[in-house]
Design an enzyme around this catalytic site. Structure first.
Site, PDB file in Angstrom:
ATOM      1  N   ARG A 168       0.849  -1.193   0.000  1.00 23.07           N
ATOM      2  CA  ARG A 168       0.000   0.000   0.000  1.00 23.07           C
ATOM      3  C   ARG A 168       0.880   1.237   0.000  1.00 23.07           C
ATOM      4  O   ARG A 168       1.787   1.367   0.815  1.00 23.07           O
ATOM      5  CB  ARG A 168      -0.898  -0.011   1.240  1.00 23.07           C
TER       6      ARG A 168
ATOM      7  N   ASP B 196      -6.857  -1.274   0.997  1.00 29.76           N
ATOM      8  CA  ASP B 196      -7.299  -0.301   1.989  1.00 29.76           C
ATOM      9  C   ASP B 196      -8.115  -1.062   3.018  1.00 29.76           C
ATOM     10  O   ASP B 196      -9.087  -1.739   2.662  1.00 29.76           O
ATOM     11  CB  ASP B 196      -8.153   0.773   1.302  1.00 29.76           C
TER      12      ASP B 196
ATOM     13  N   ARG C 280      -5.217   2.158  -4.972  1.00 29.68           N
ATOM     14  CA  ARG C 280      -4.465   1.473  -3.924  1.00 29.68           C
ATOM     15  C   ARG C 280      -4.550  -0.035  -4.079  1.00 29.68           C
ATOM     16  O   ARG C 280      -5.547  -0.546  -4.561  1.00 29.68           O
ATOM     17  CB  ARG C 280      -4.951   1.881  -2.546  1.00 29.68           C
TER      18      ARG C 280
ATOM     19  N   ASP D 112     -10.133  -0.357   6.505  1.00 25.83           N
ATOM     20  CA  ASP D 112     -10.659   0.685   7.389  1.00 25.83           C
ATOM     21  C   ASP D 112     -11.363   0.047   8.576  1.00 25.83           C
ATOM     22  O   ASP D 112     -12.214  -0.836   8.406  1.00 25.83           O
ATOM     23  CB  ASP D 112     -11.662   1.570   6.648  1.00 25.83           C
TER      24      ASP D 112
END
Length: 174
Positions: free
Chosen positions: A85, A97, A94, A99
């Site tokens: 990343r 990711d 990317r 989250d």
């Protein structure tokens, strides 16, 4: 730390996104003091932000962990780094990711971490996978994921076929 139910958003639009997400699920299942409970189907969607990039593949994972929020964040960022990343452009392309969307019923406002994720209510590619995992899920402020999904702007989500189990097994070079 008691065991907490957490939800992780996953996204990728570079370097074989389906393989990136499948590898991320495998890595999440191997985290210390953590158990993978379920993963959502994957969805394709148009990018948020710059449109001169490939569509994203997104999903979510439900984990149970006794890690502290910032410890879990560090683990997620380590997985992202393992997937090369690079943080070059805000909302840009990317490889991976991850989250931290929800951490139990906690509201967290730290310099490195905001939970619930600040854009959760505006992202159908986050809300739909959460809805798939936990149709009755409620946020700390009392909003339900189902209510948020009904009010959320449409980002042309497309449900993808299930990922073959061969993709979920990391390659030797991973």
């Amino acid at each position: 730390m008691p065991v907490v139910d957490v939800y992780i958003g996953l996204g990728s639009n570079l370097a074989d996104p389906l393989r990136q997400l499948a590898g991320a699920i495998t890595a999440l299942a191997a985290l210390p003091e953590t158990c993978l409970i379920a993963q959502s189907p994957f969805y394709a969607s148009k990018p948020v932000g710059p449109q001169d990039q490939p569509d994203f593949i997104n999903g979510a994972a439900h984990l149970r962990t006794s890690l502290l929020p910032l410890e879990l964040l560090d683990q997620l960022q380590n997985i992202e780094q393992h997937h090369q990343r690079e943080r070059i452009q805000h909302w840009g392309p990317r490889t991976l990711d991850l989250d931290l969307l929800l951490f139990g019923m906690q509201t967290i406002n730290e310099p490195r971490l905001t939970v619930p994720h600040r854009e959760l209510a505006n992202r159908d590619f986050v809300l739909q996978p959460l809805l798939d995992l936990a149709p009755e899920l409620t946020l700390p402020n009392g909003d339900t994921v189902a209510e948020l999904r009904q009010r959320c702007p449409d980002n042309q989500l497309r449900l993808l076929n299930p990922v073959p189990s061969s993709l979920a097994t990391p390659r030797p070079e991973d």
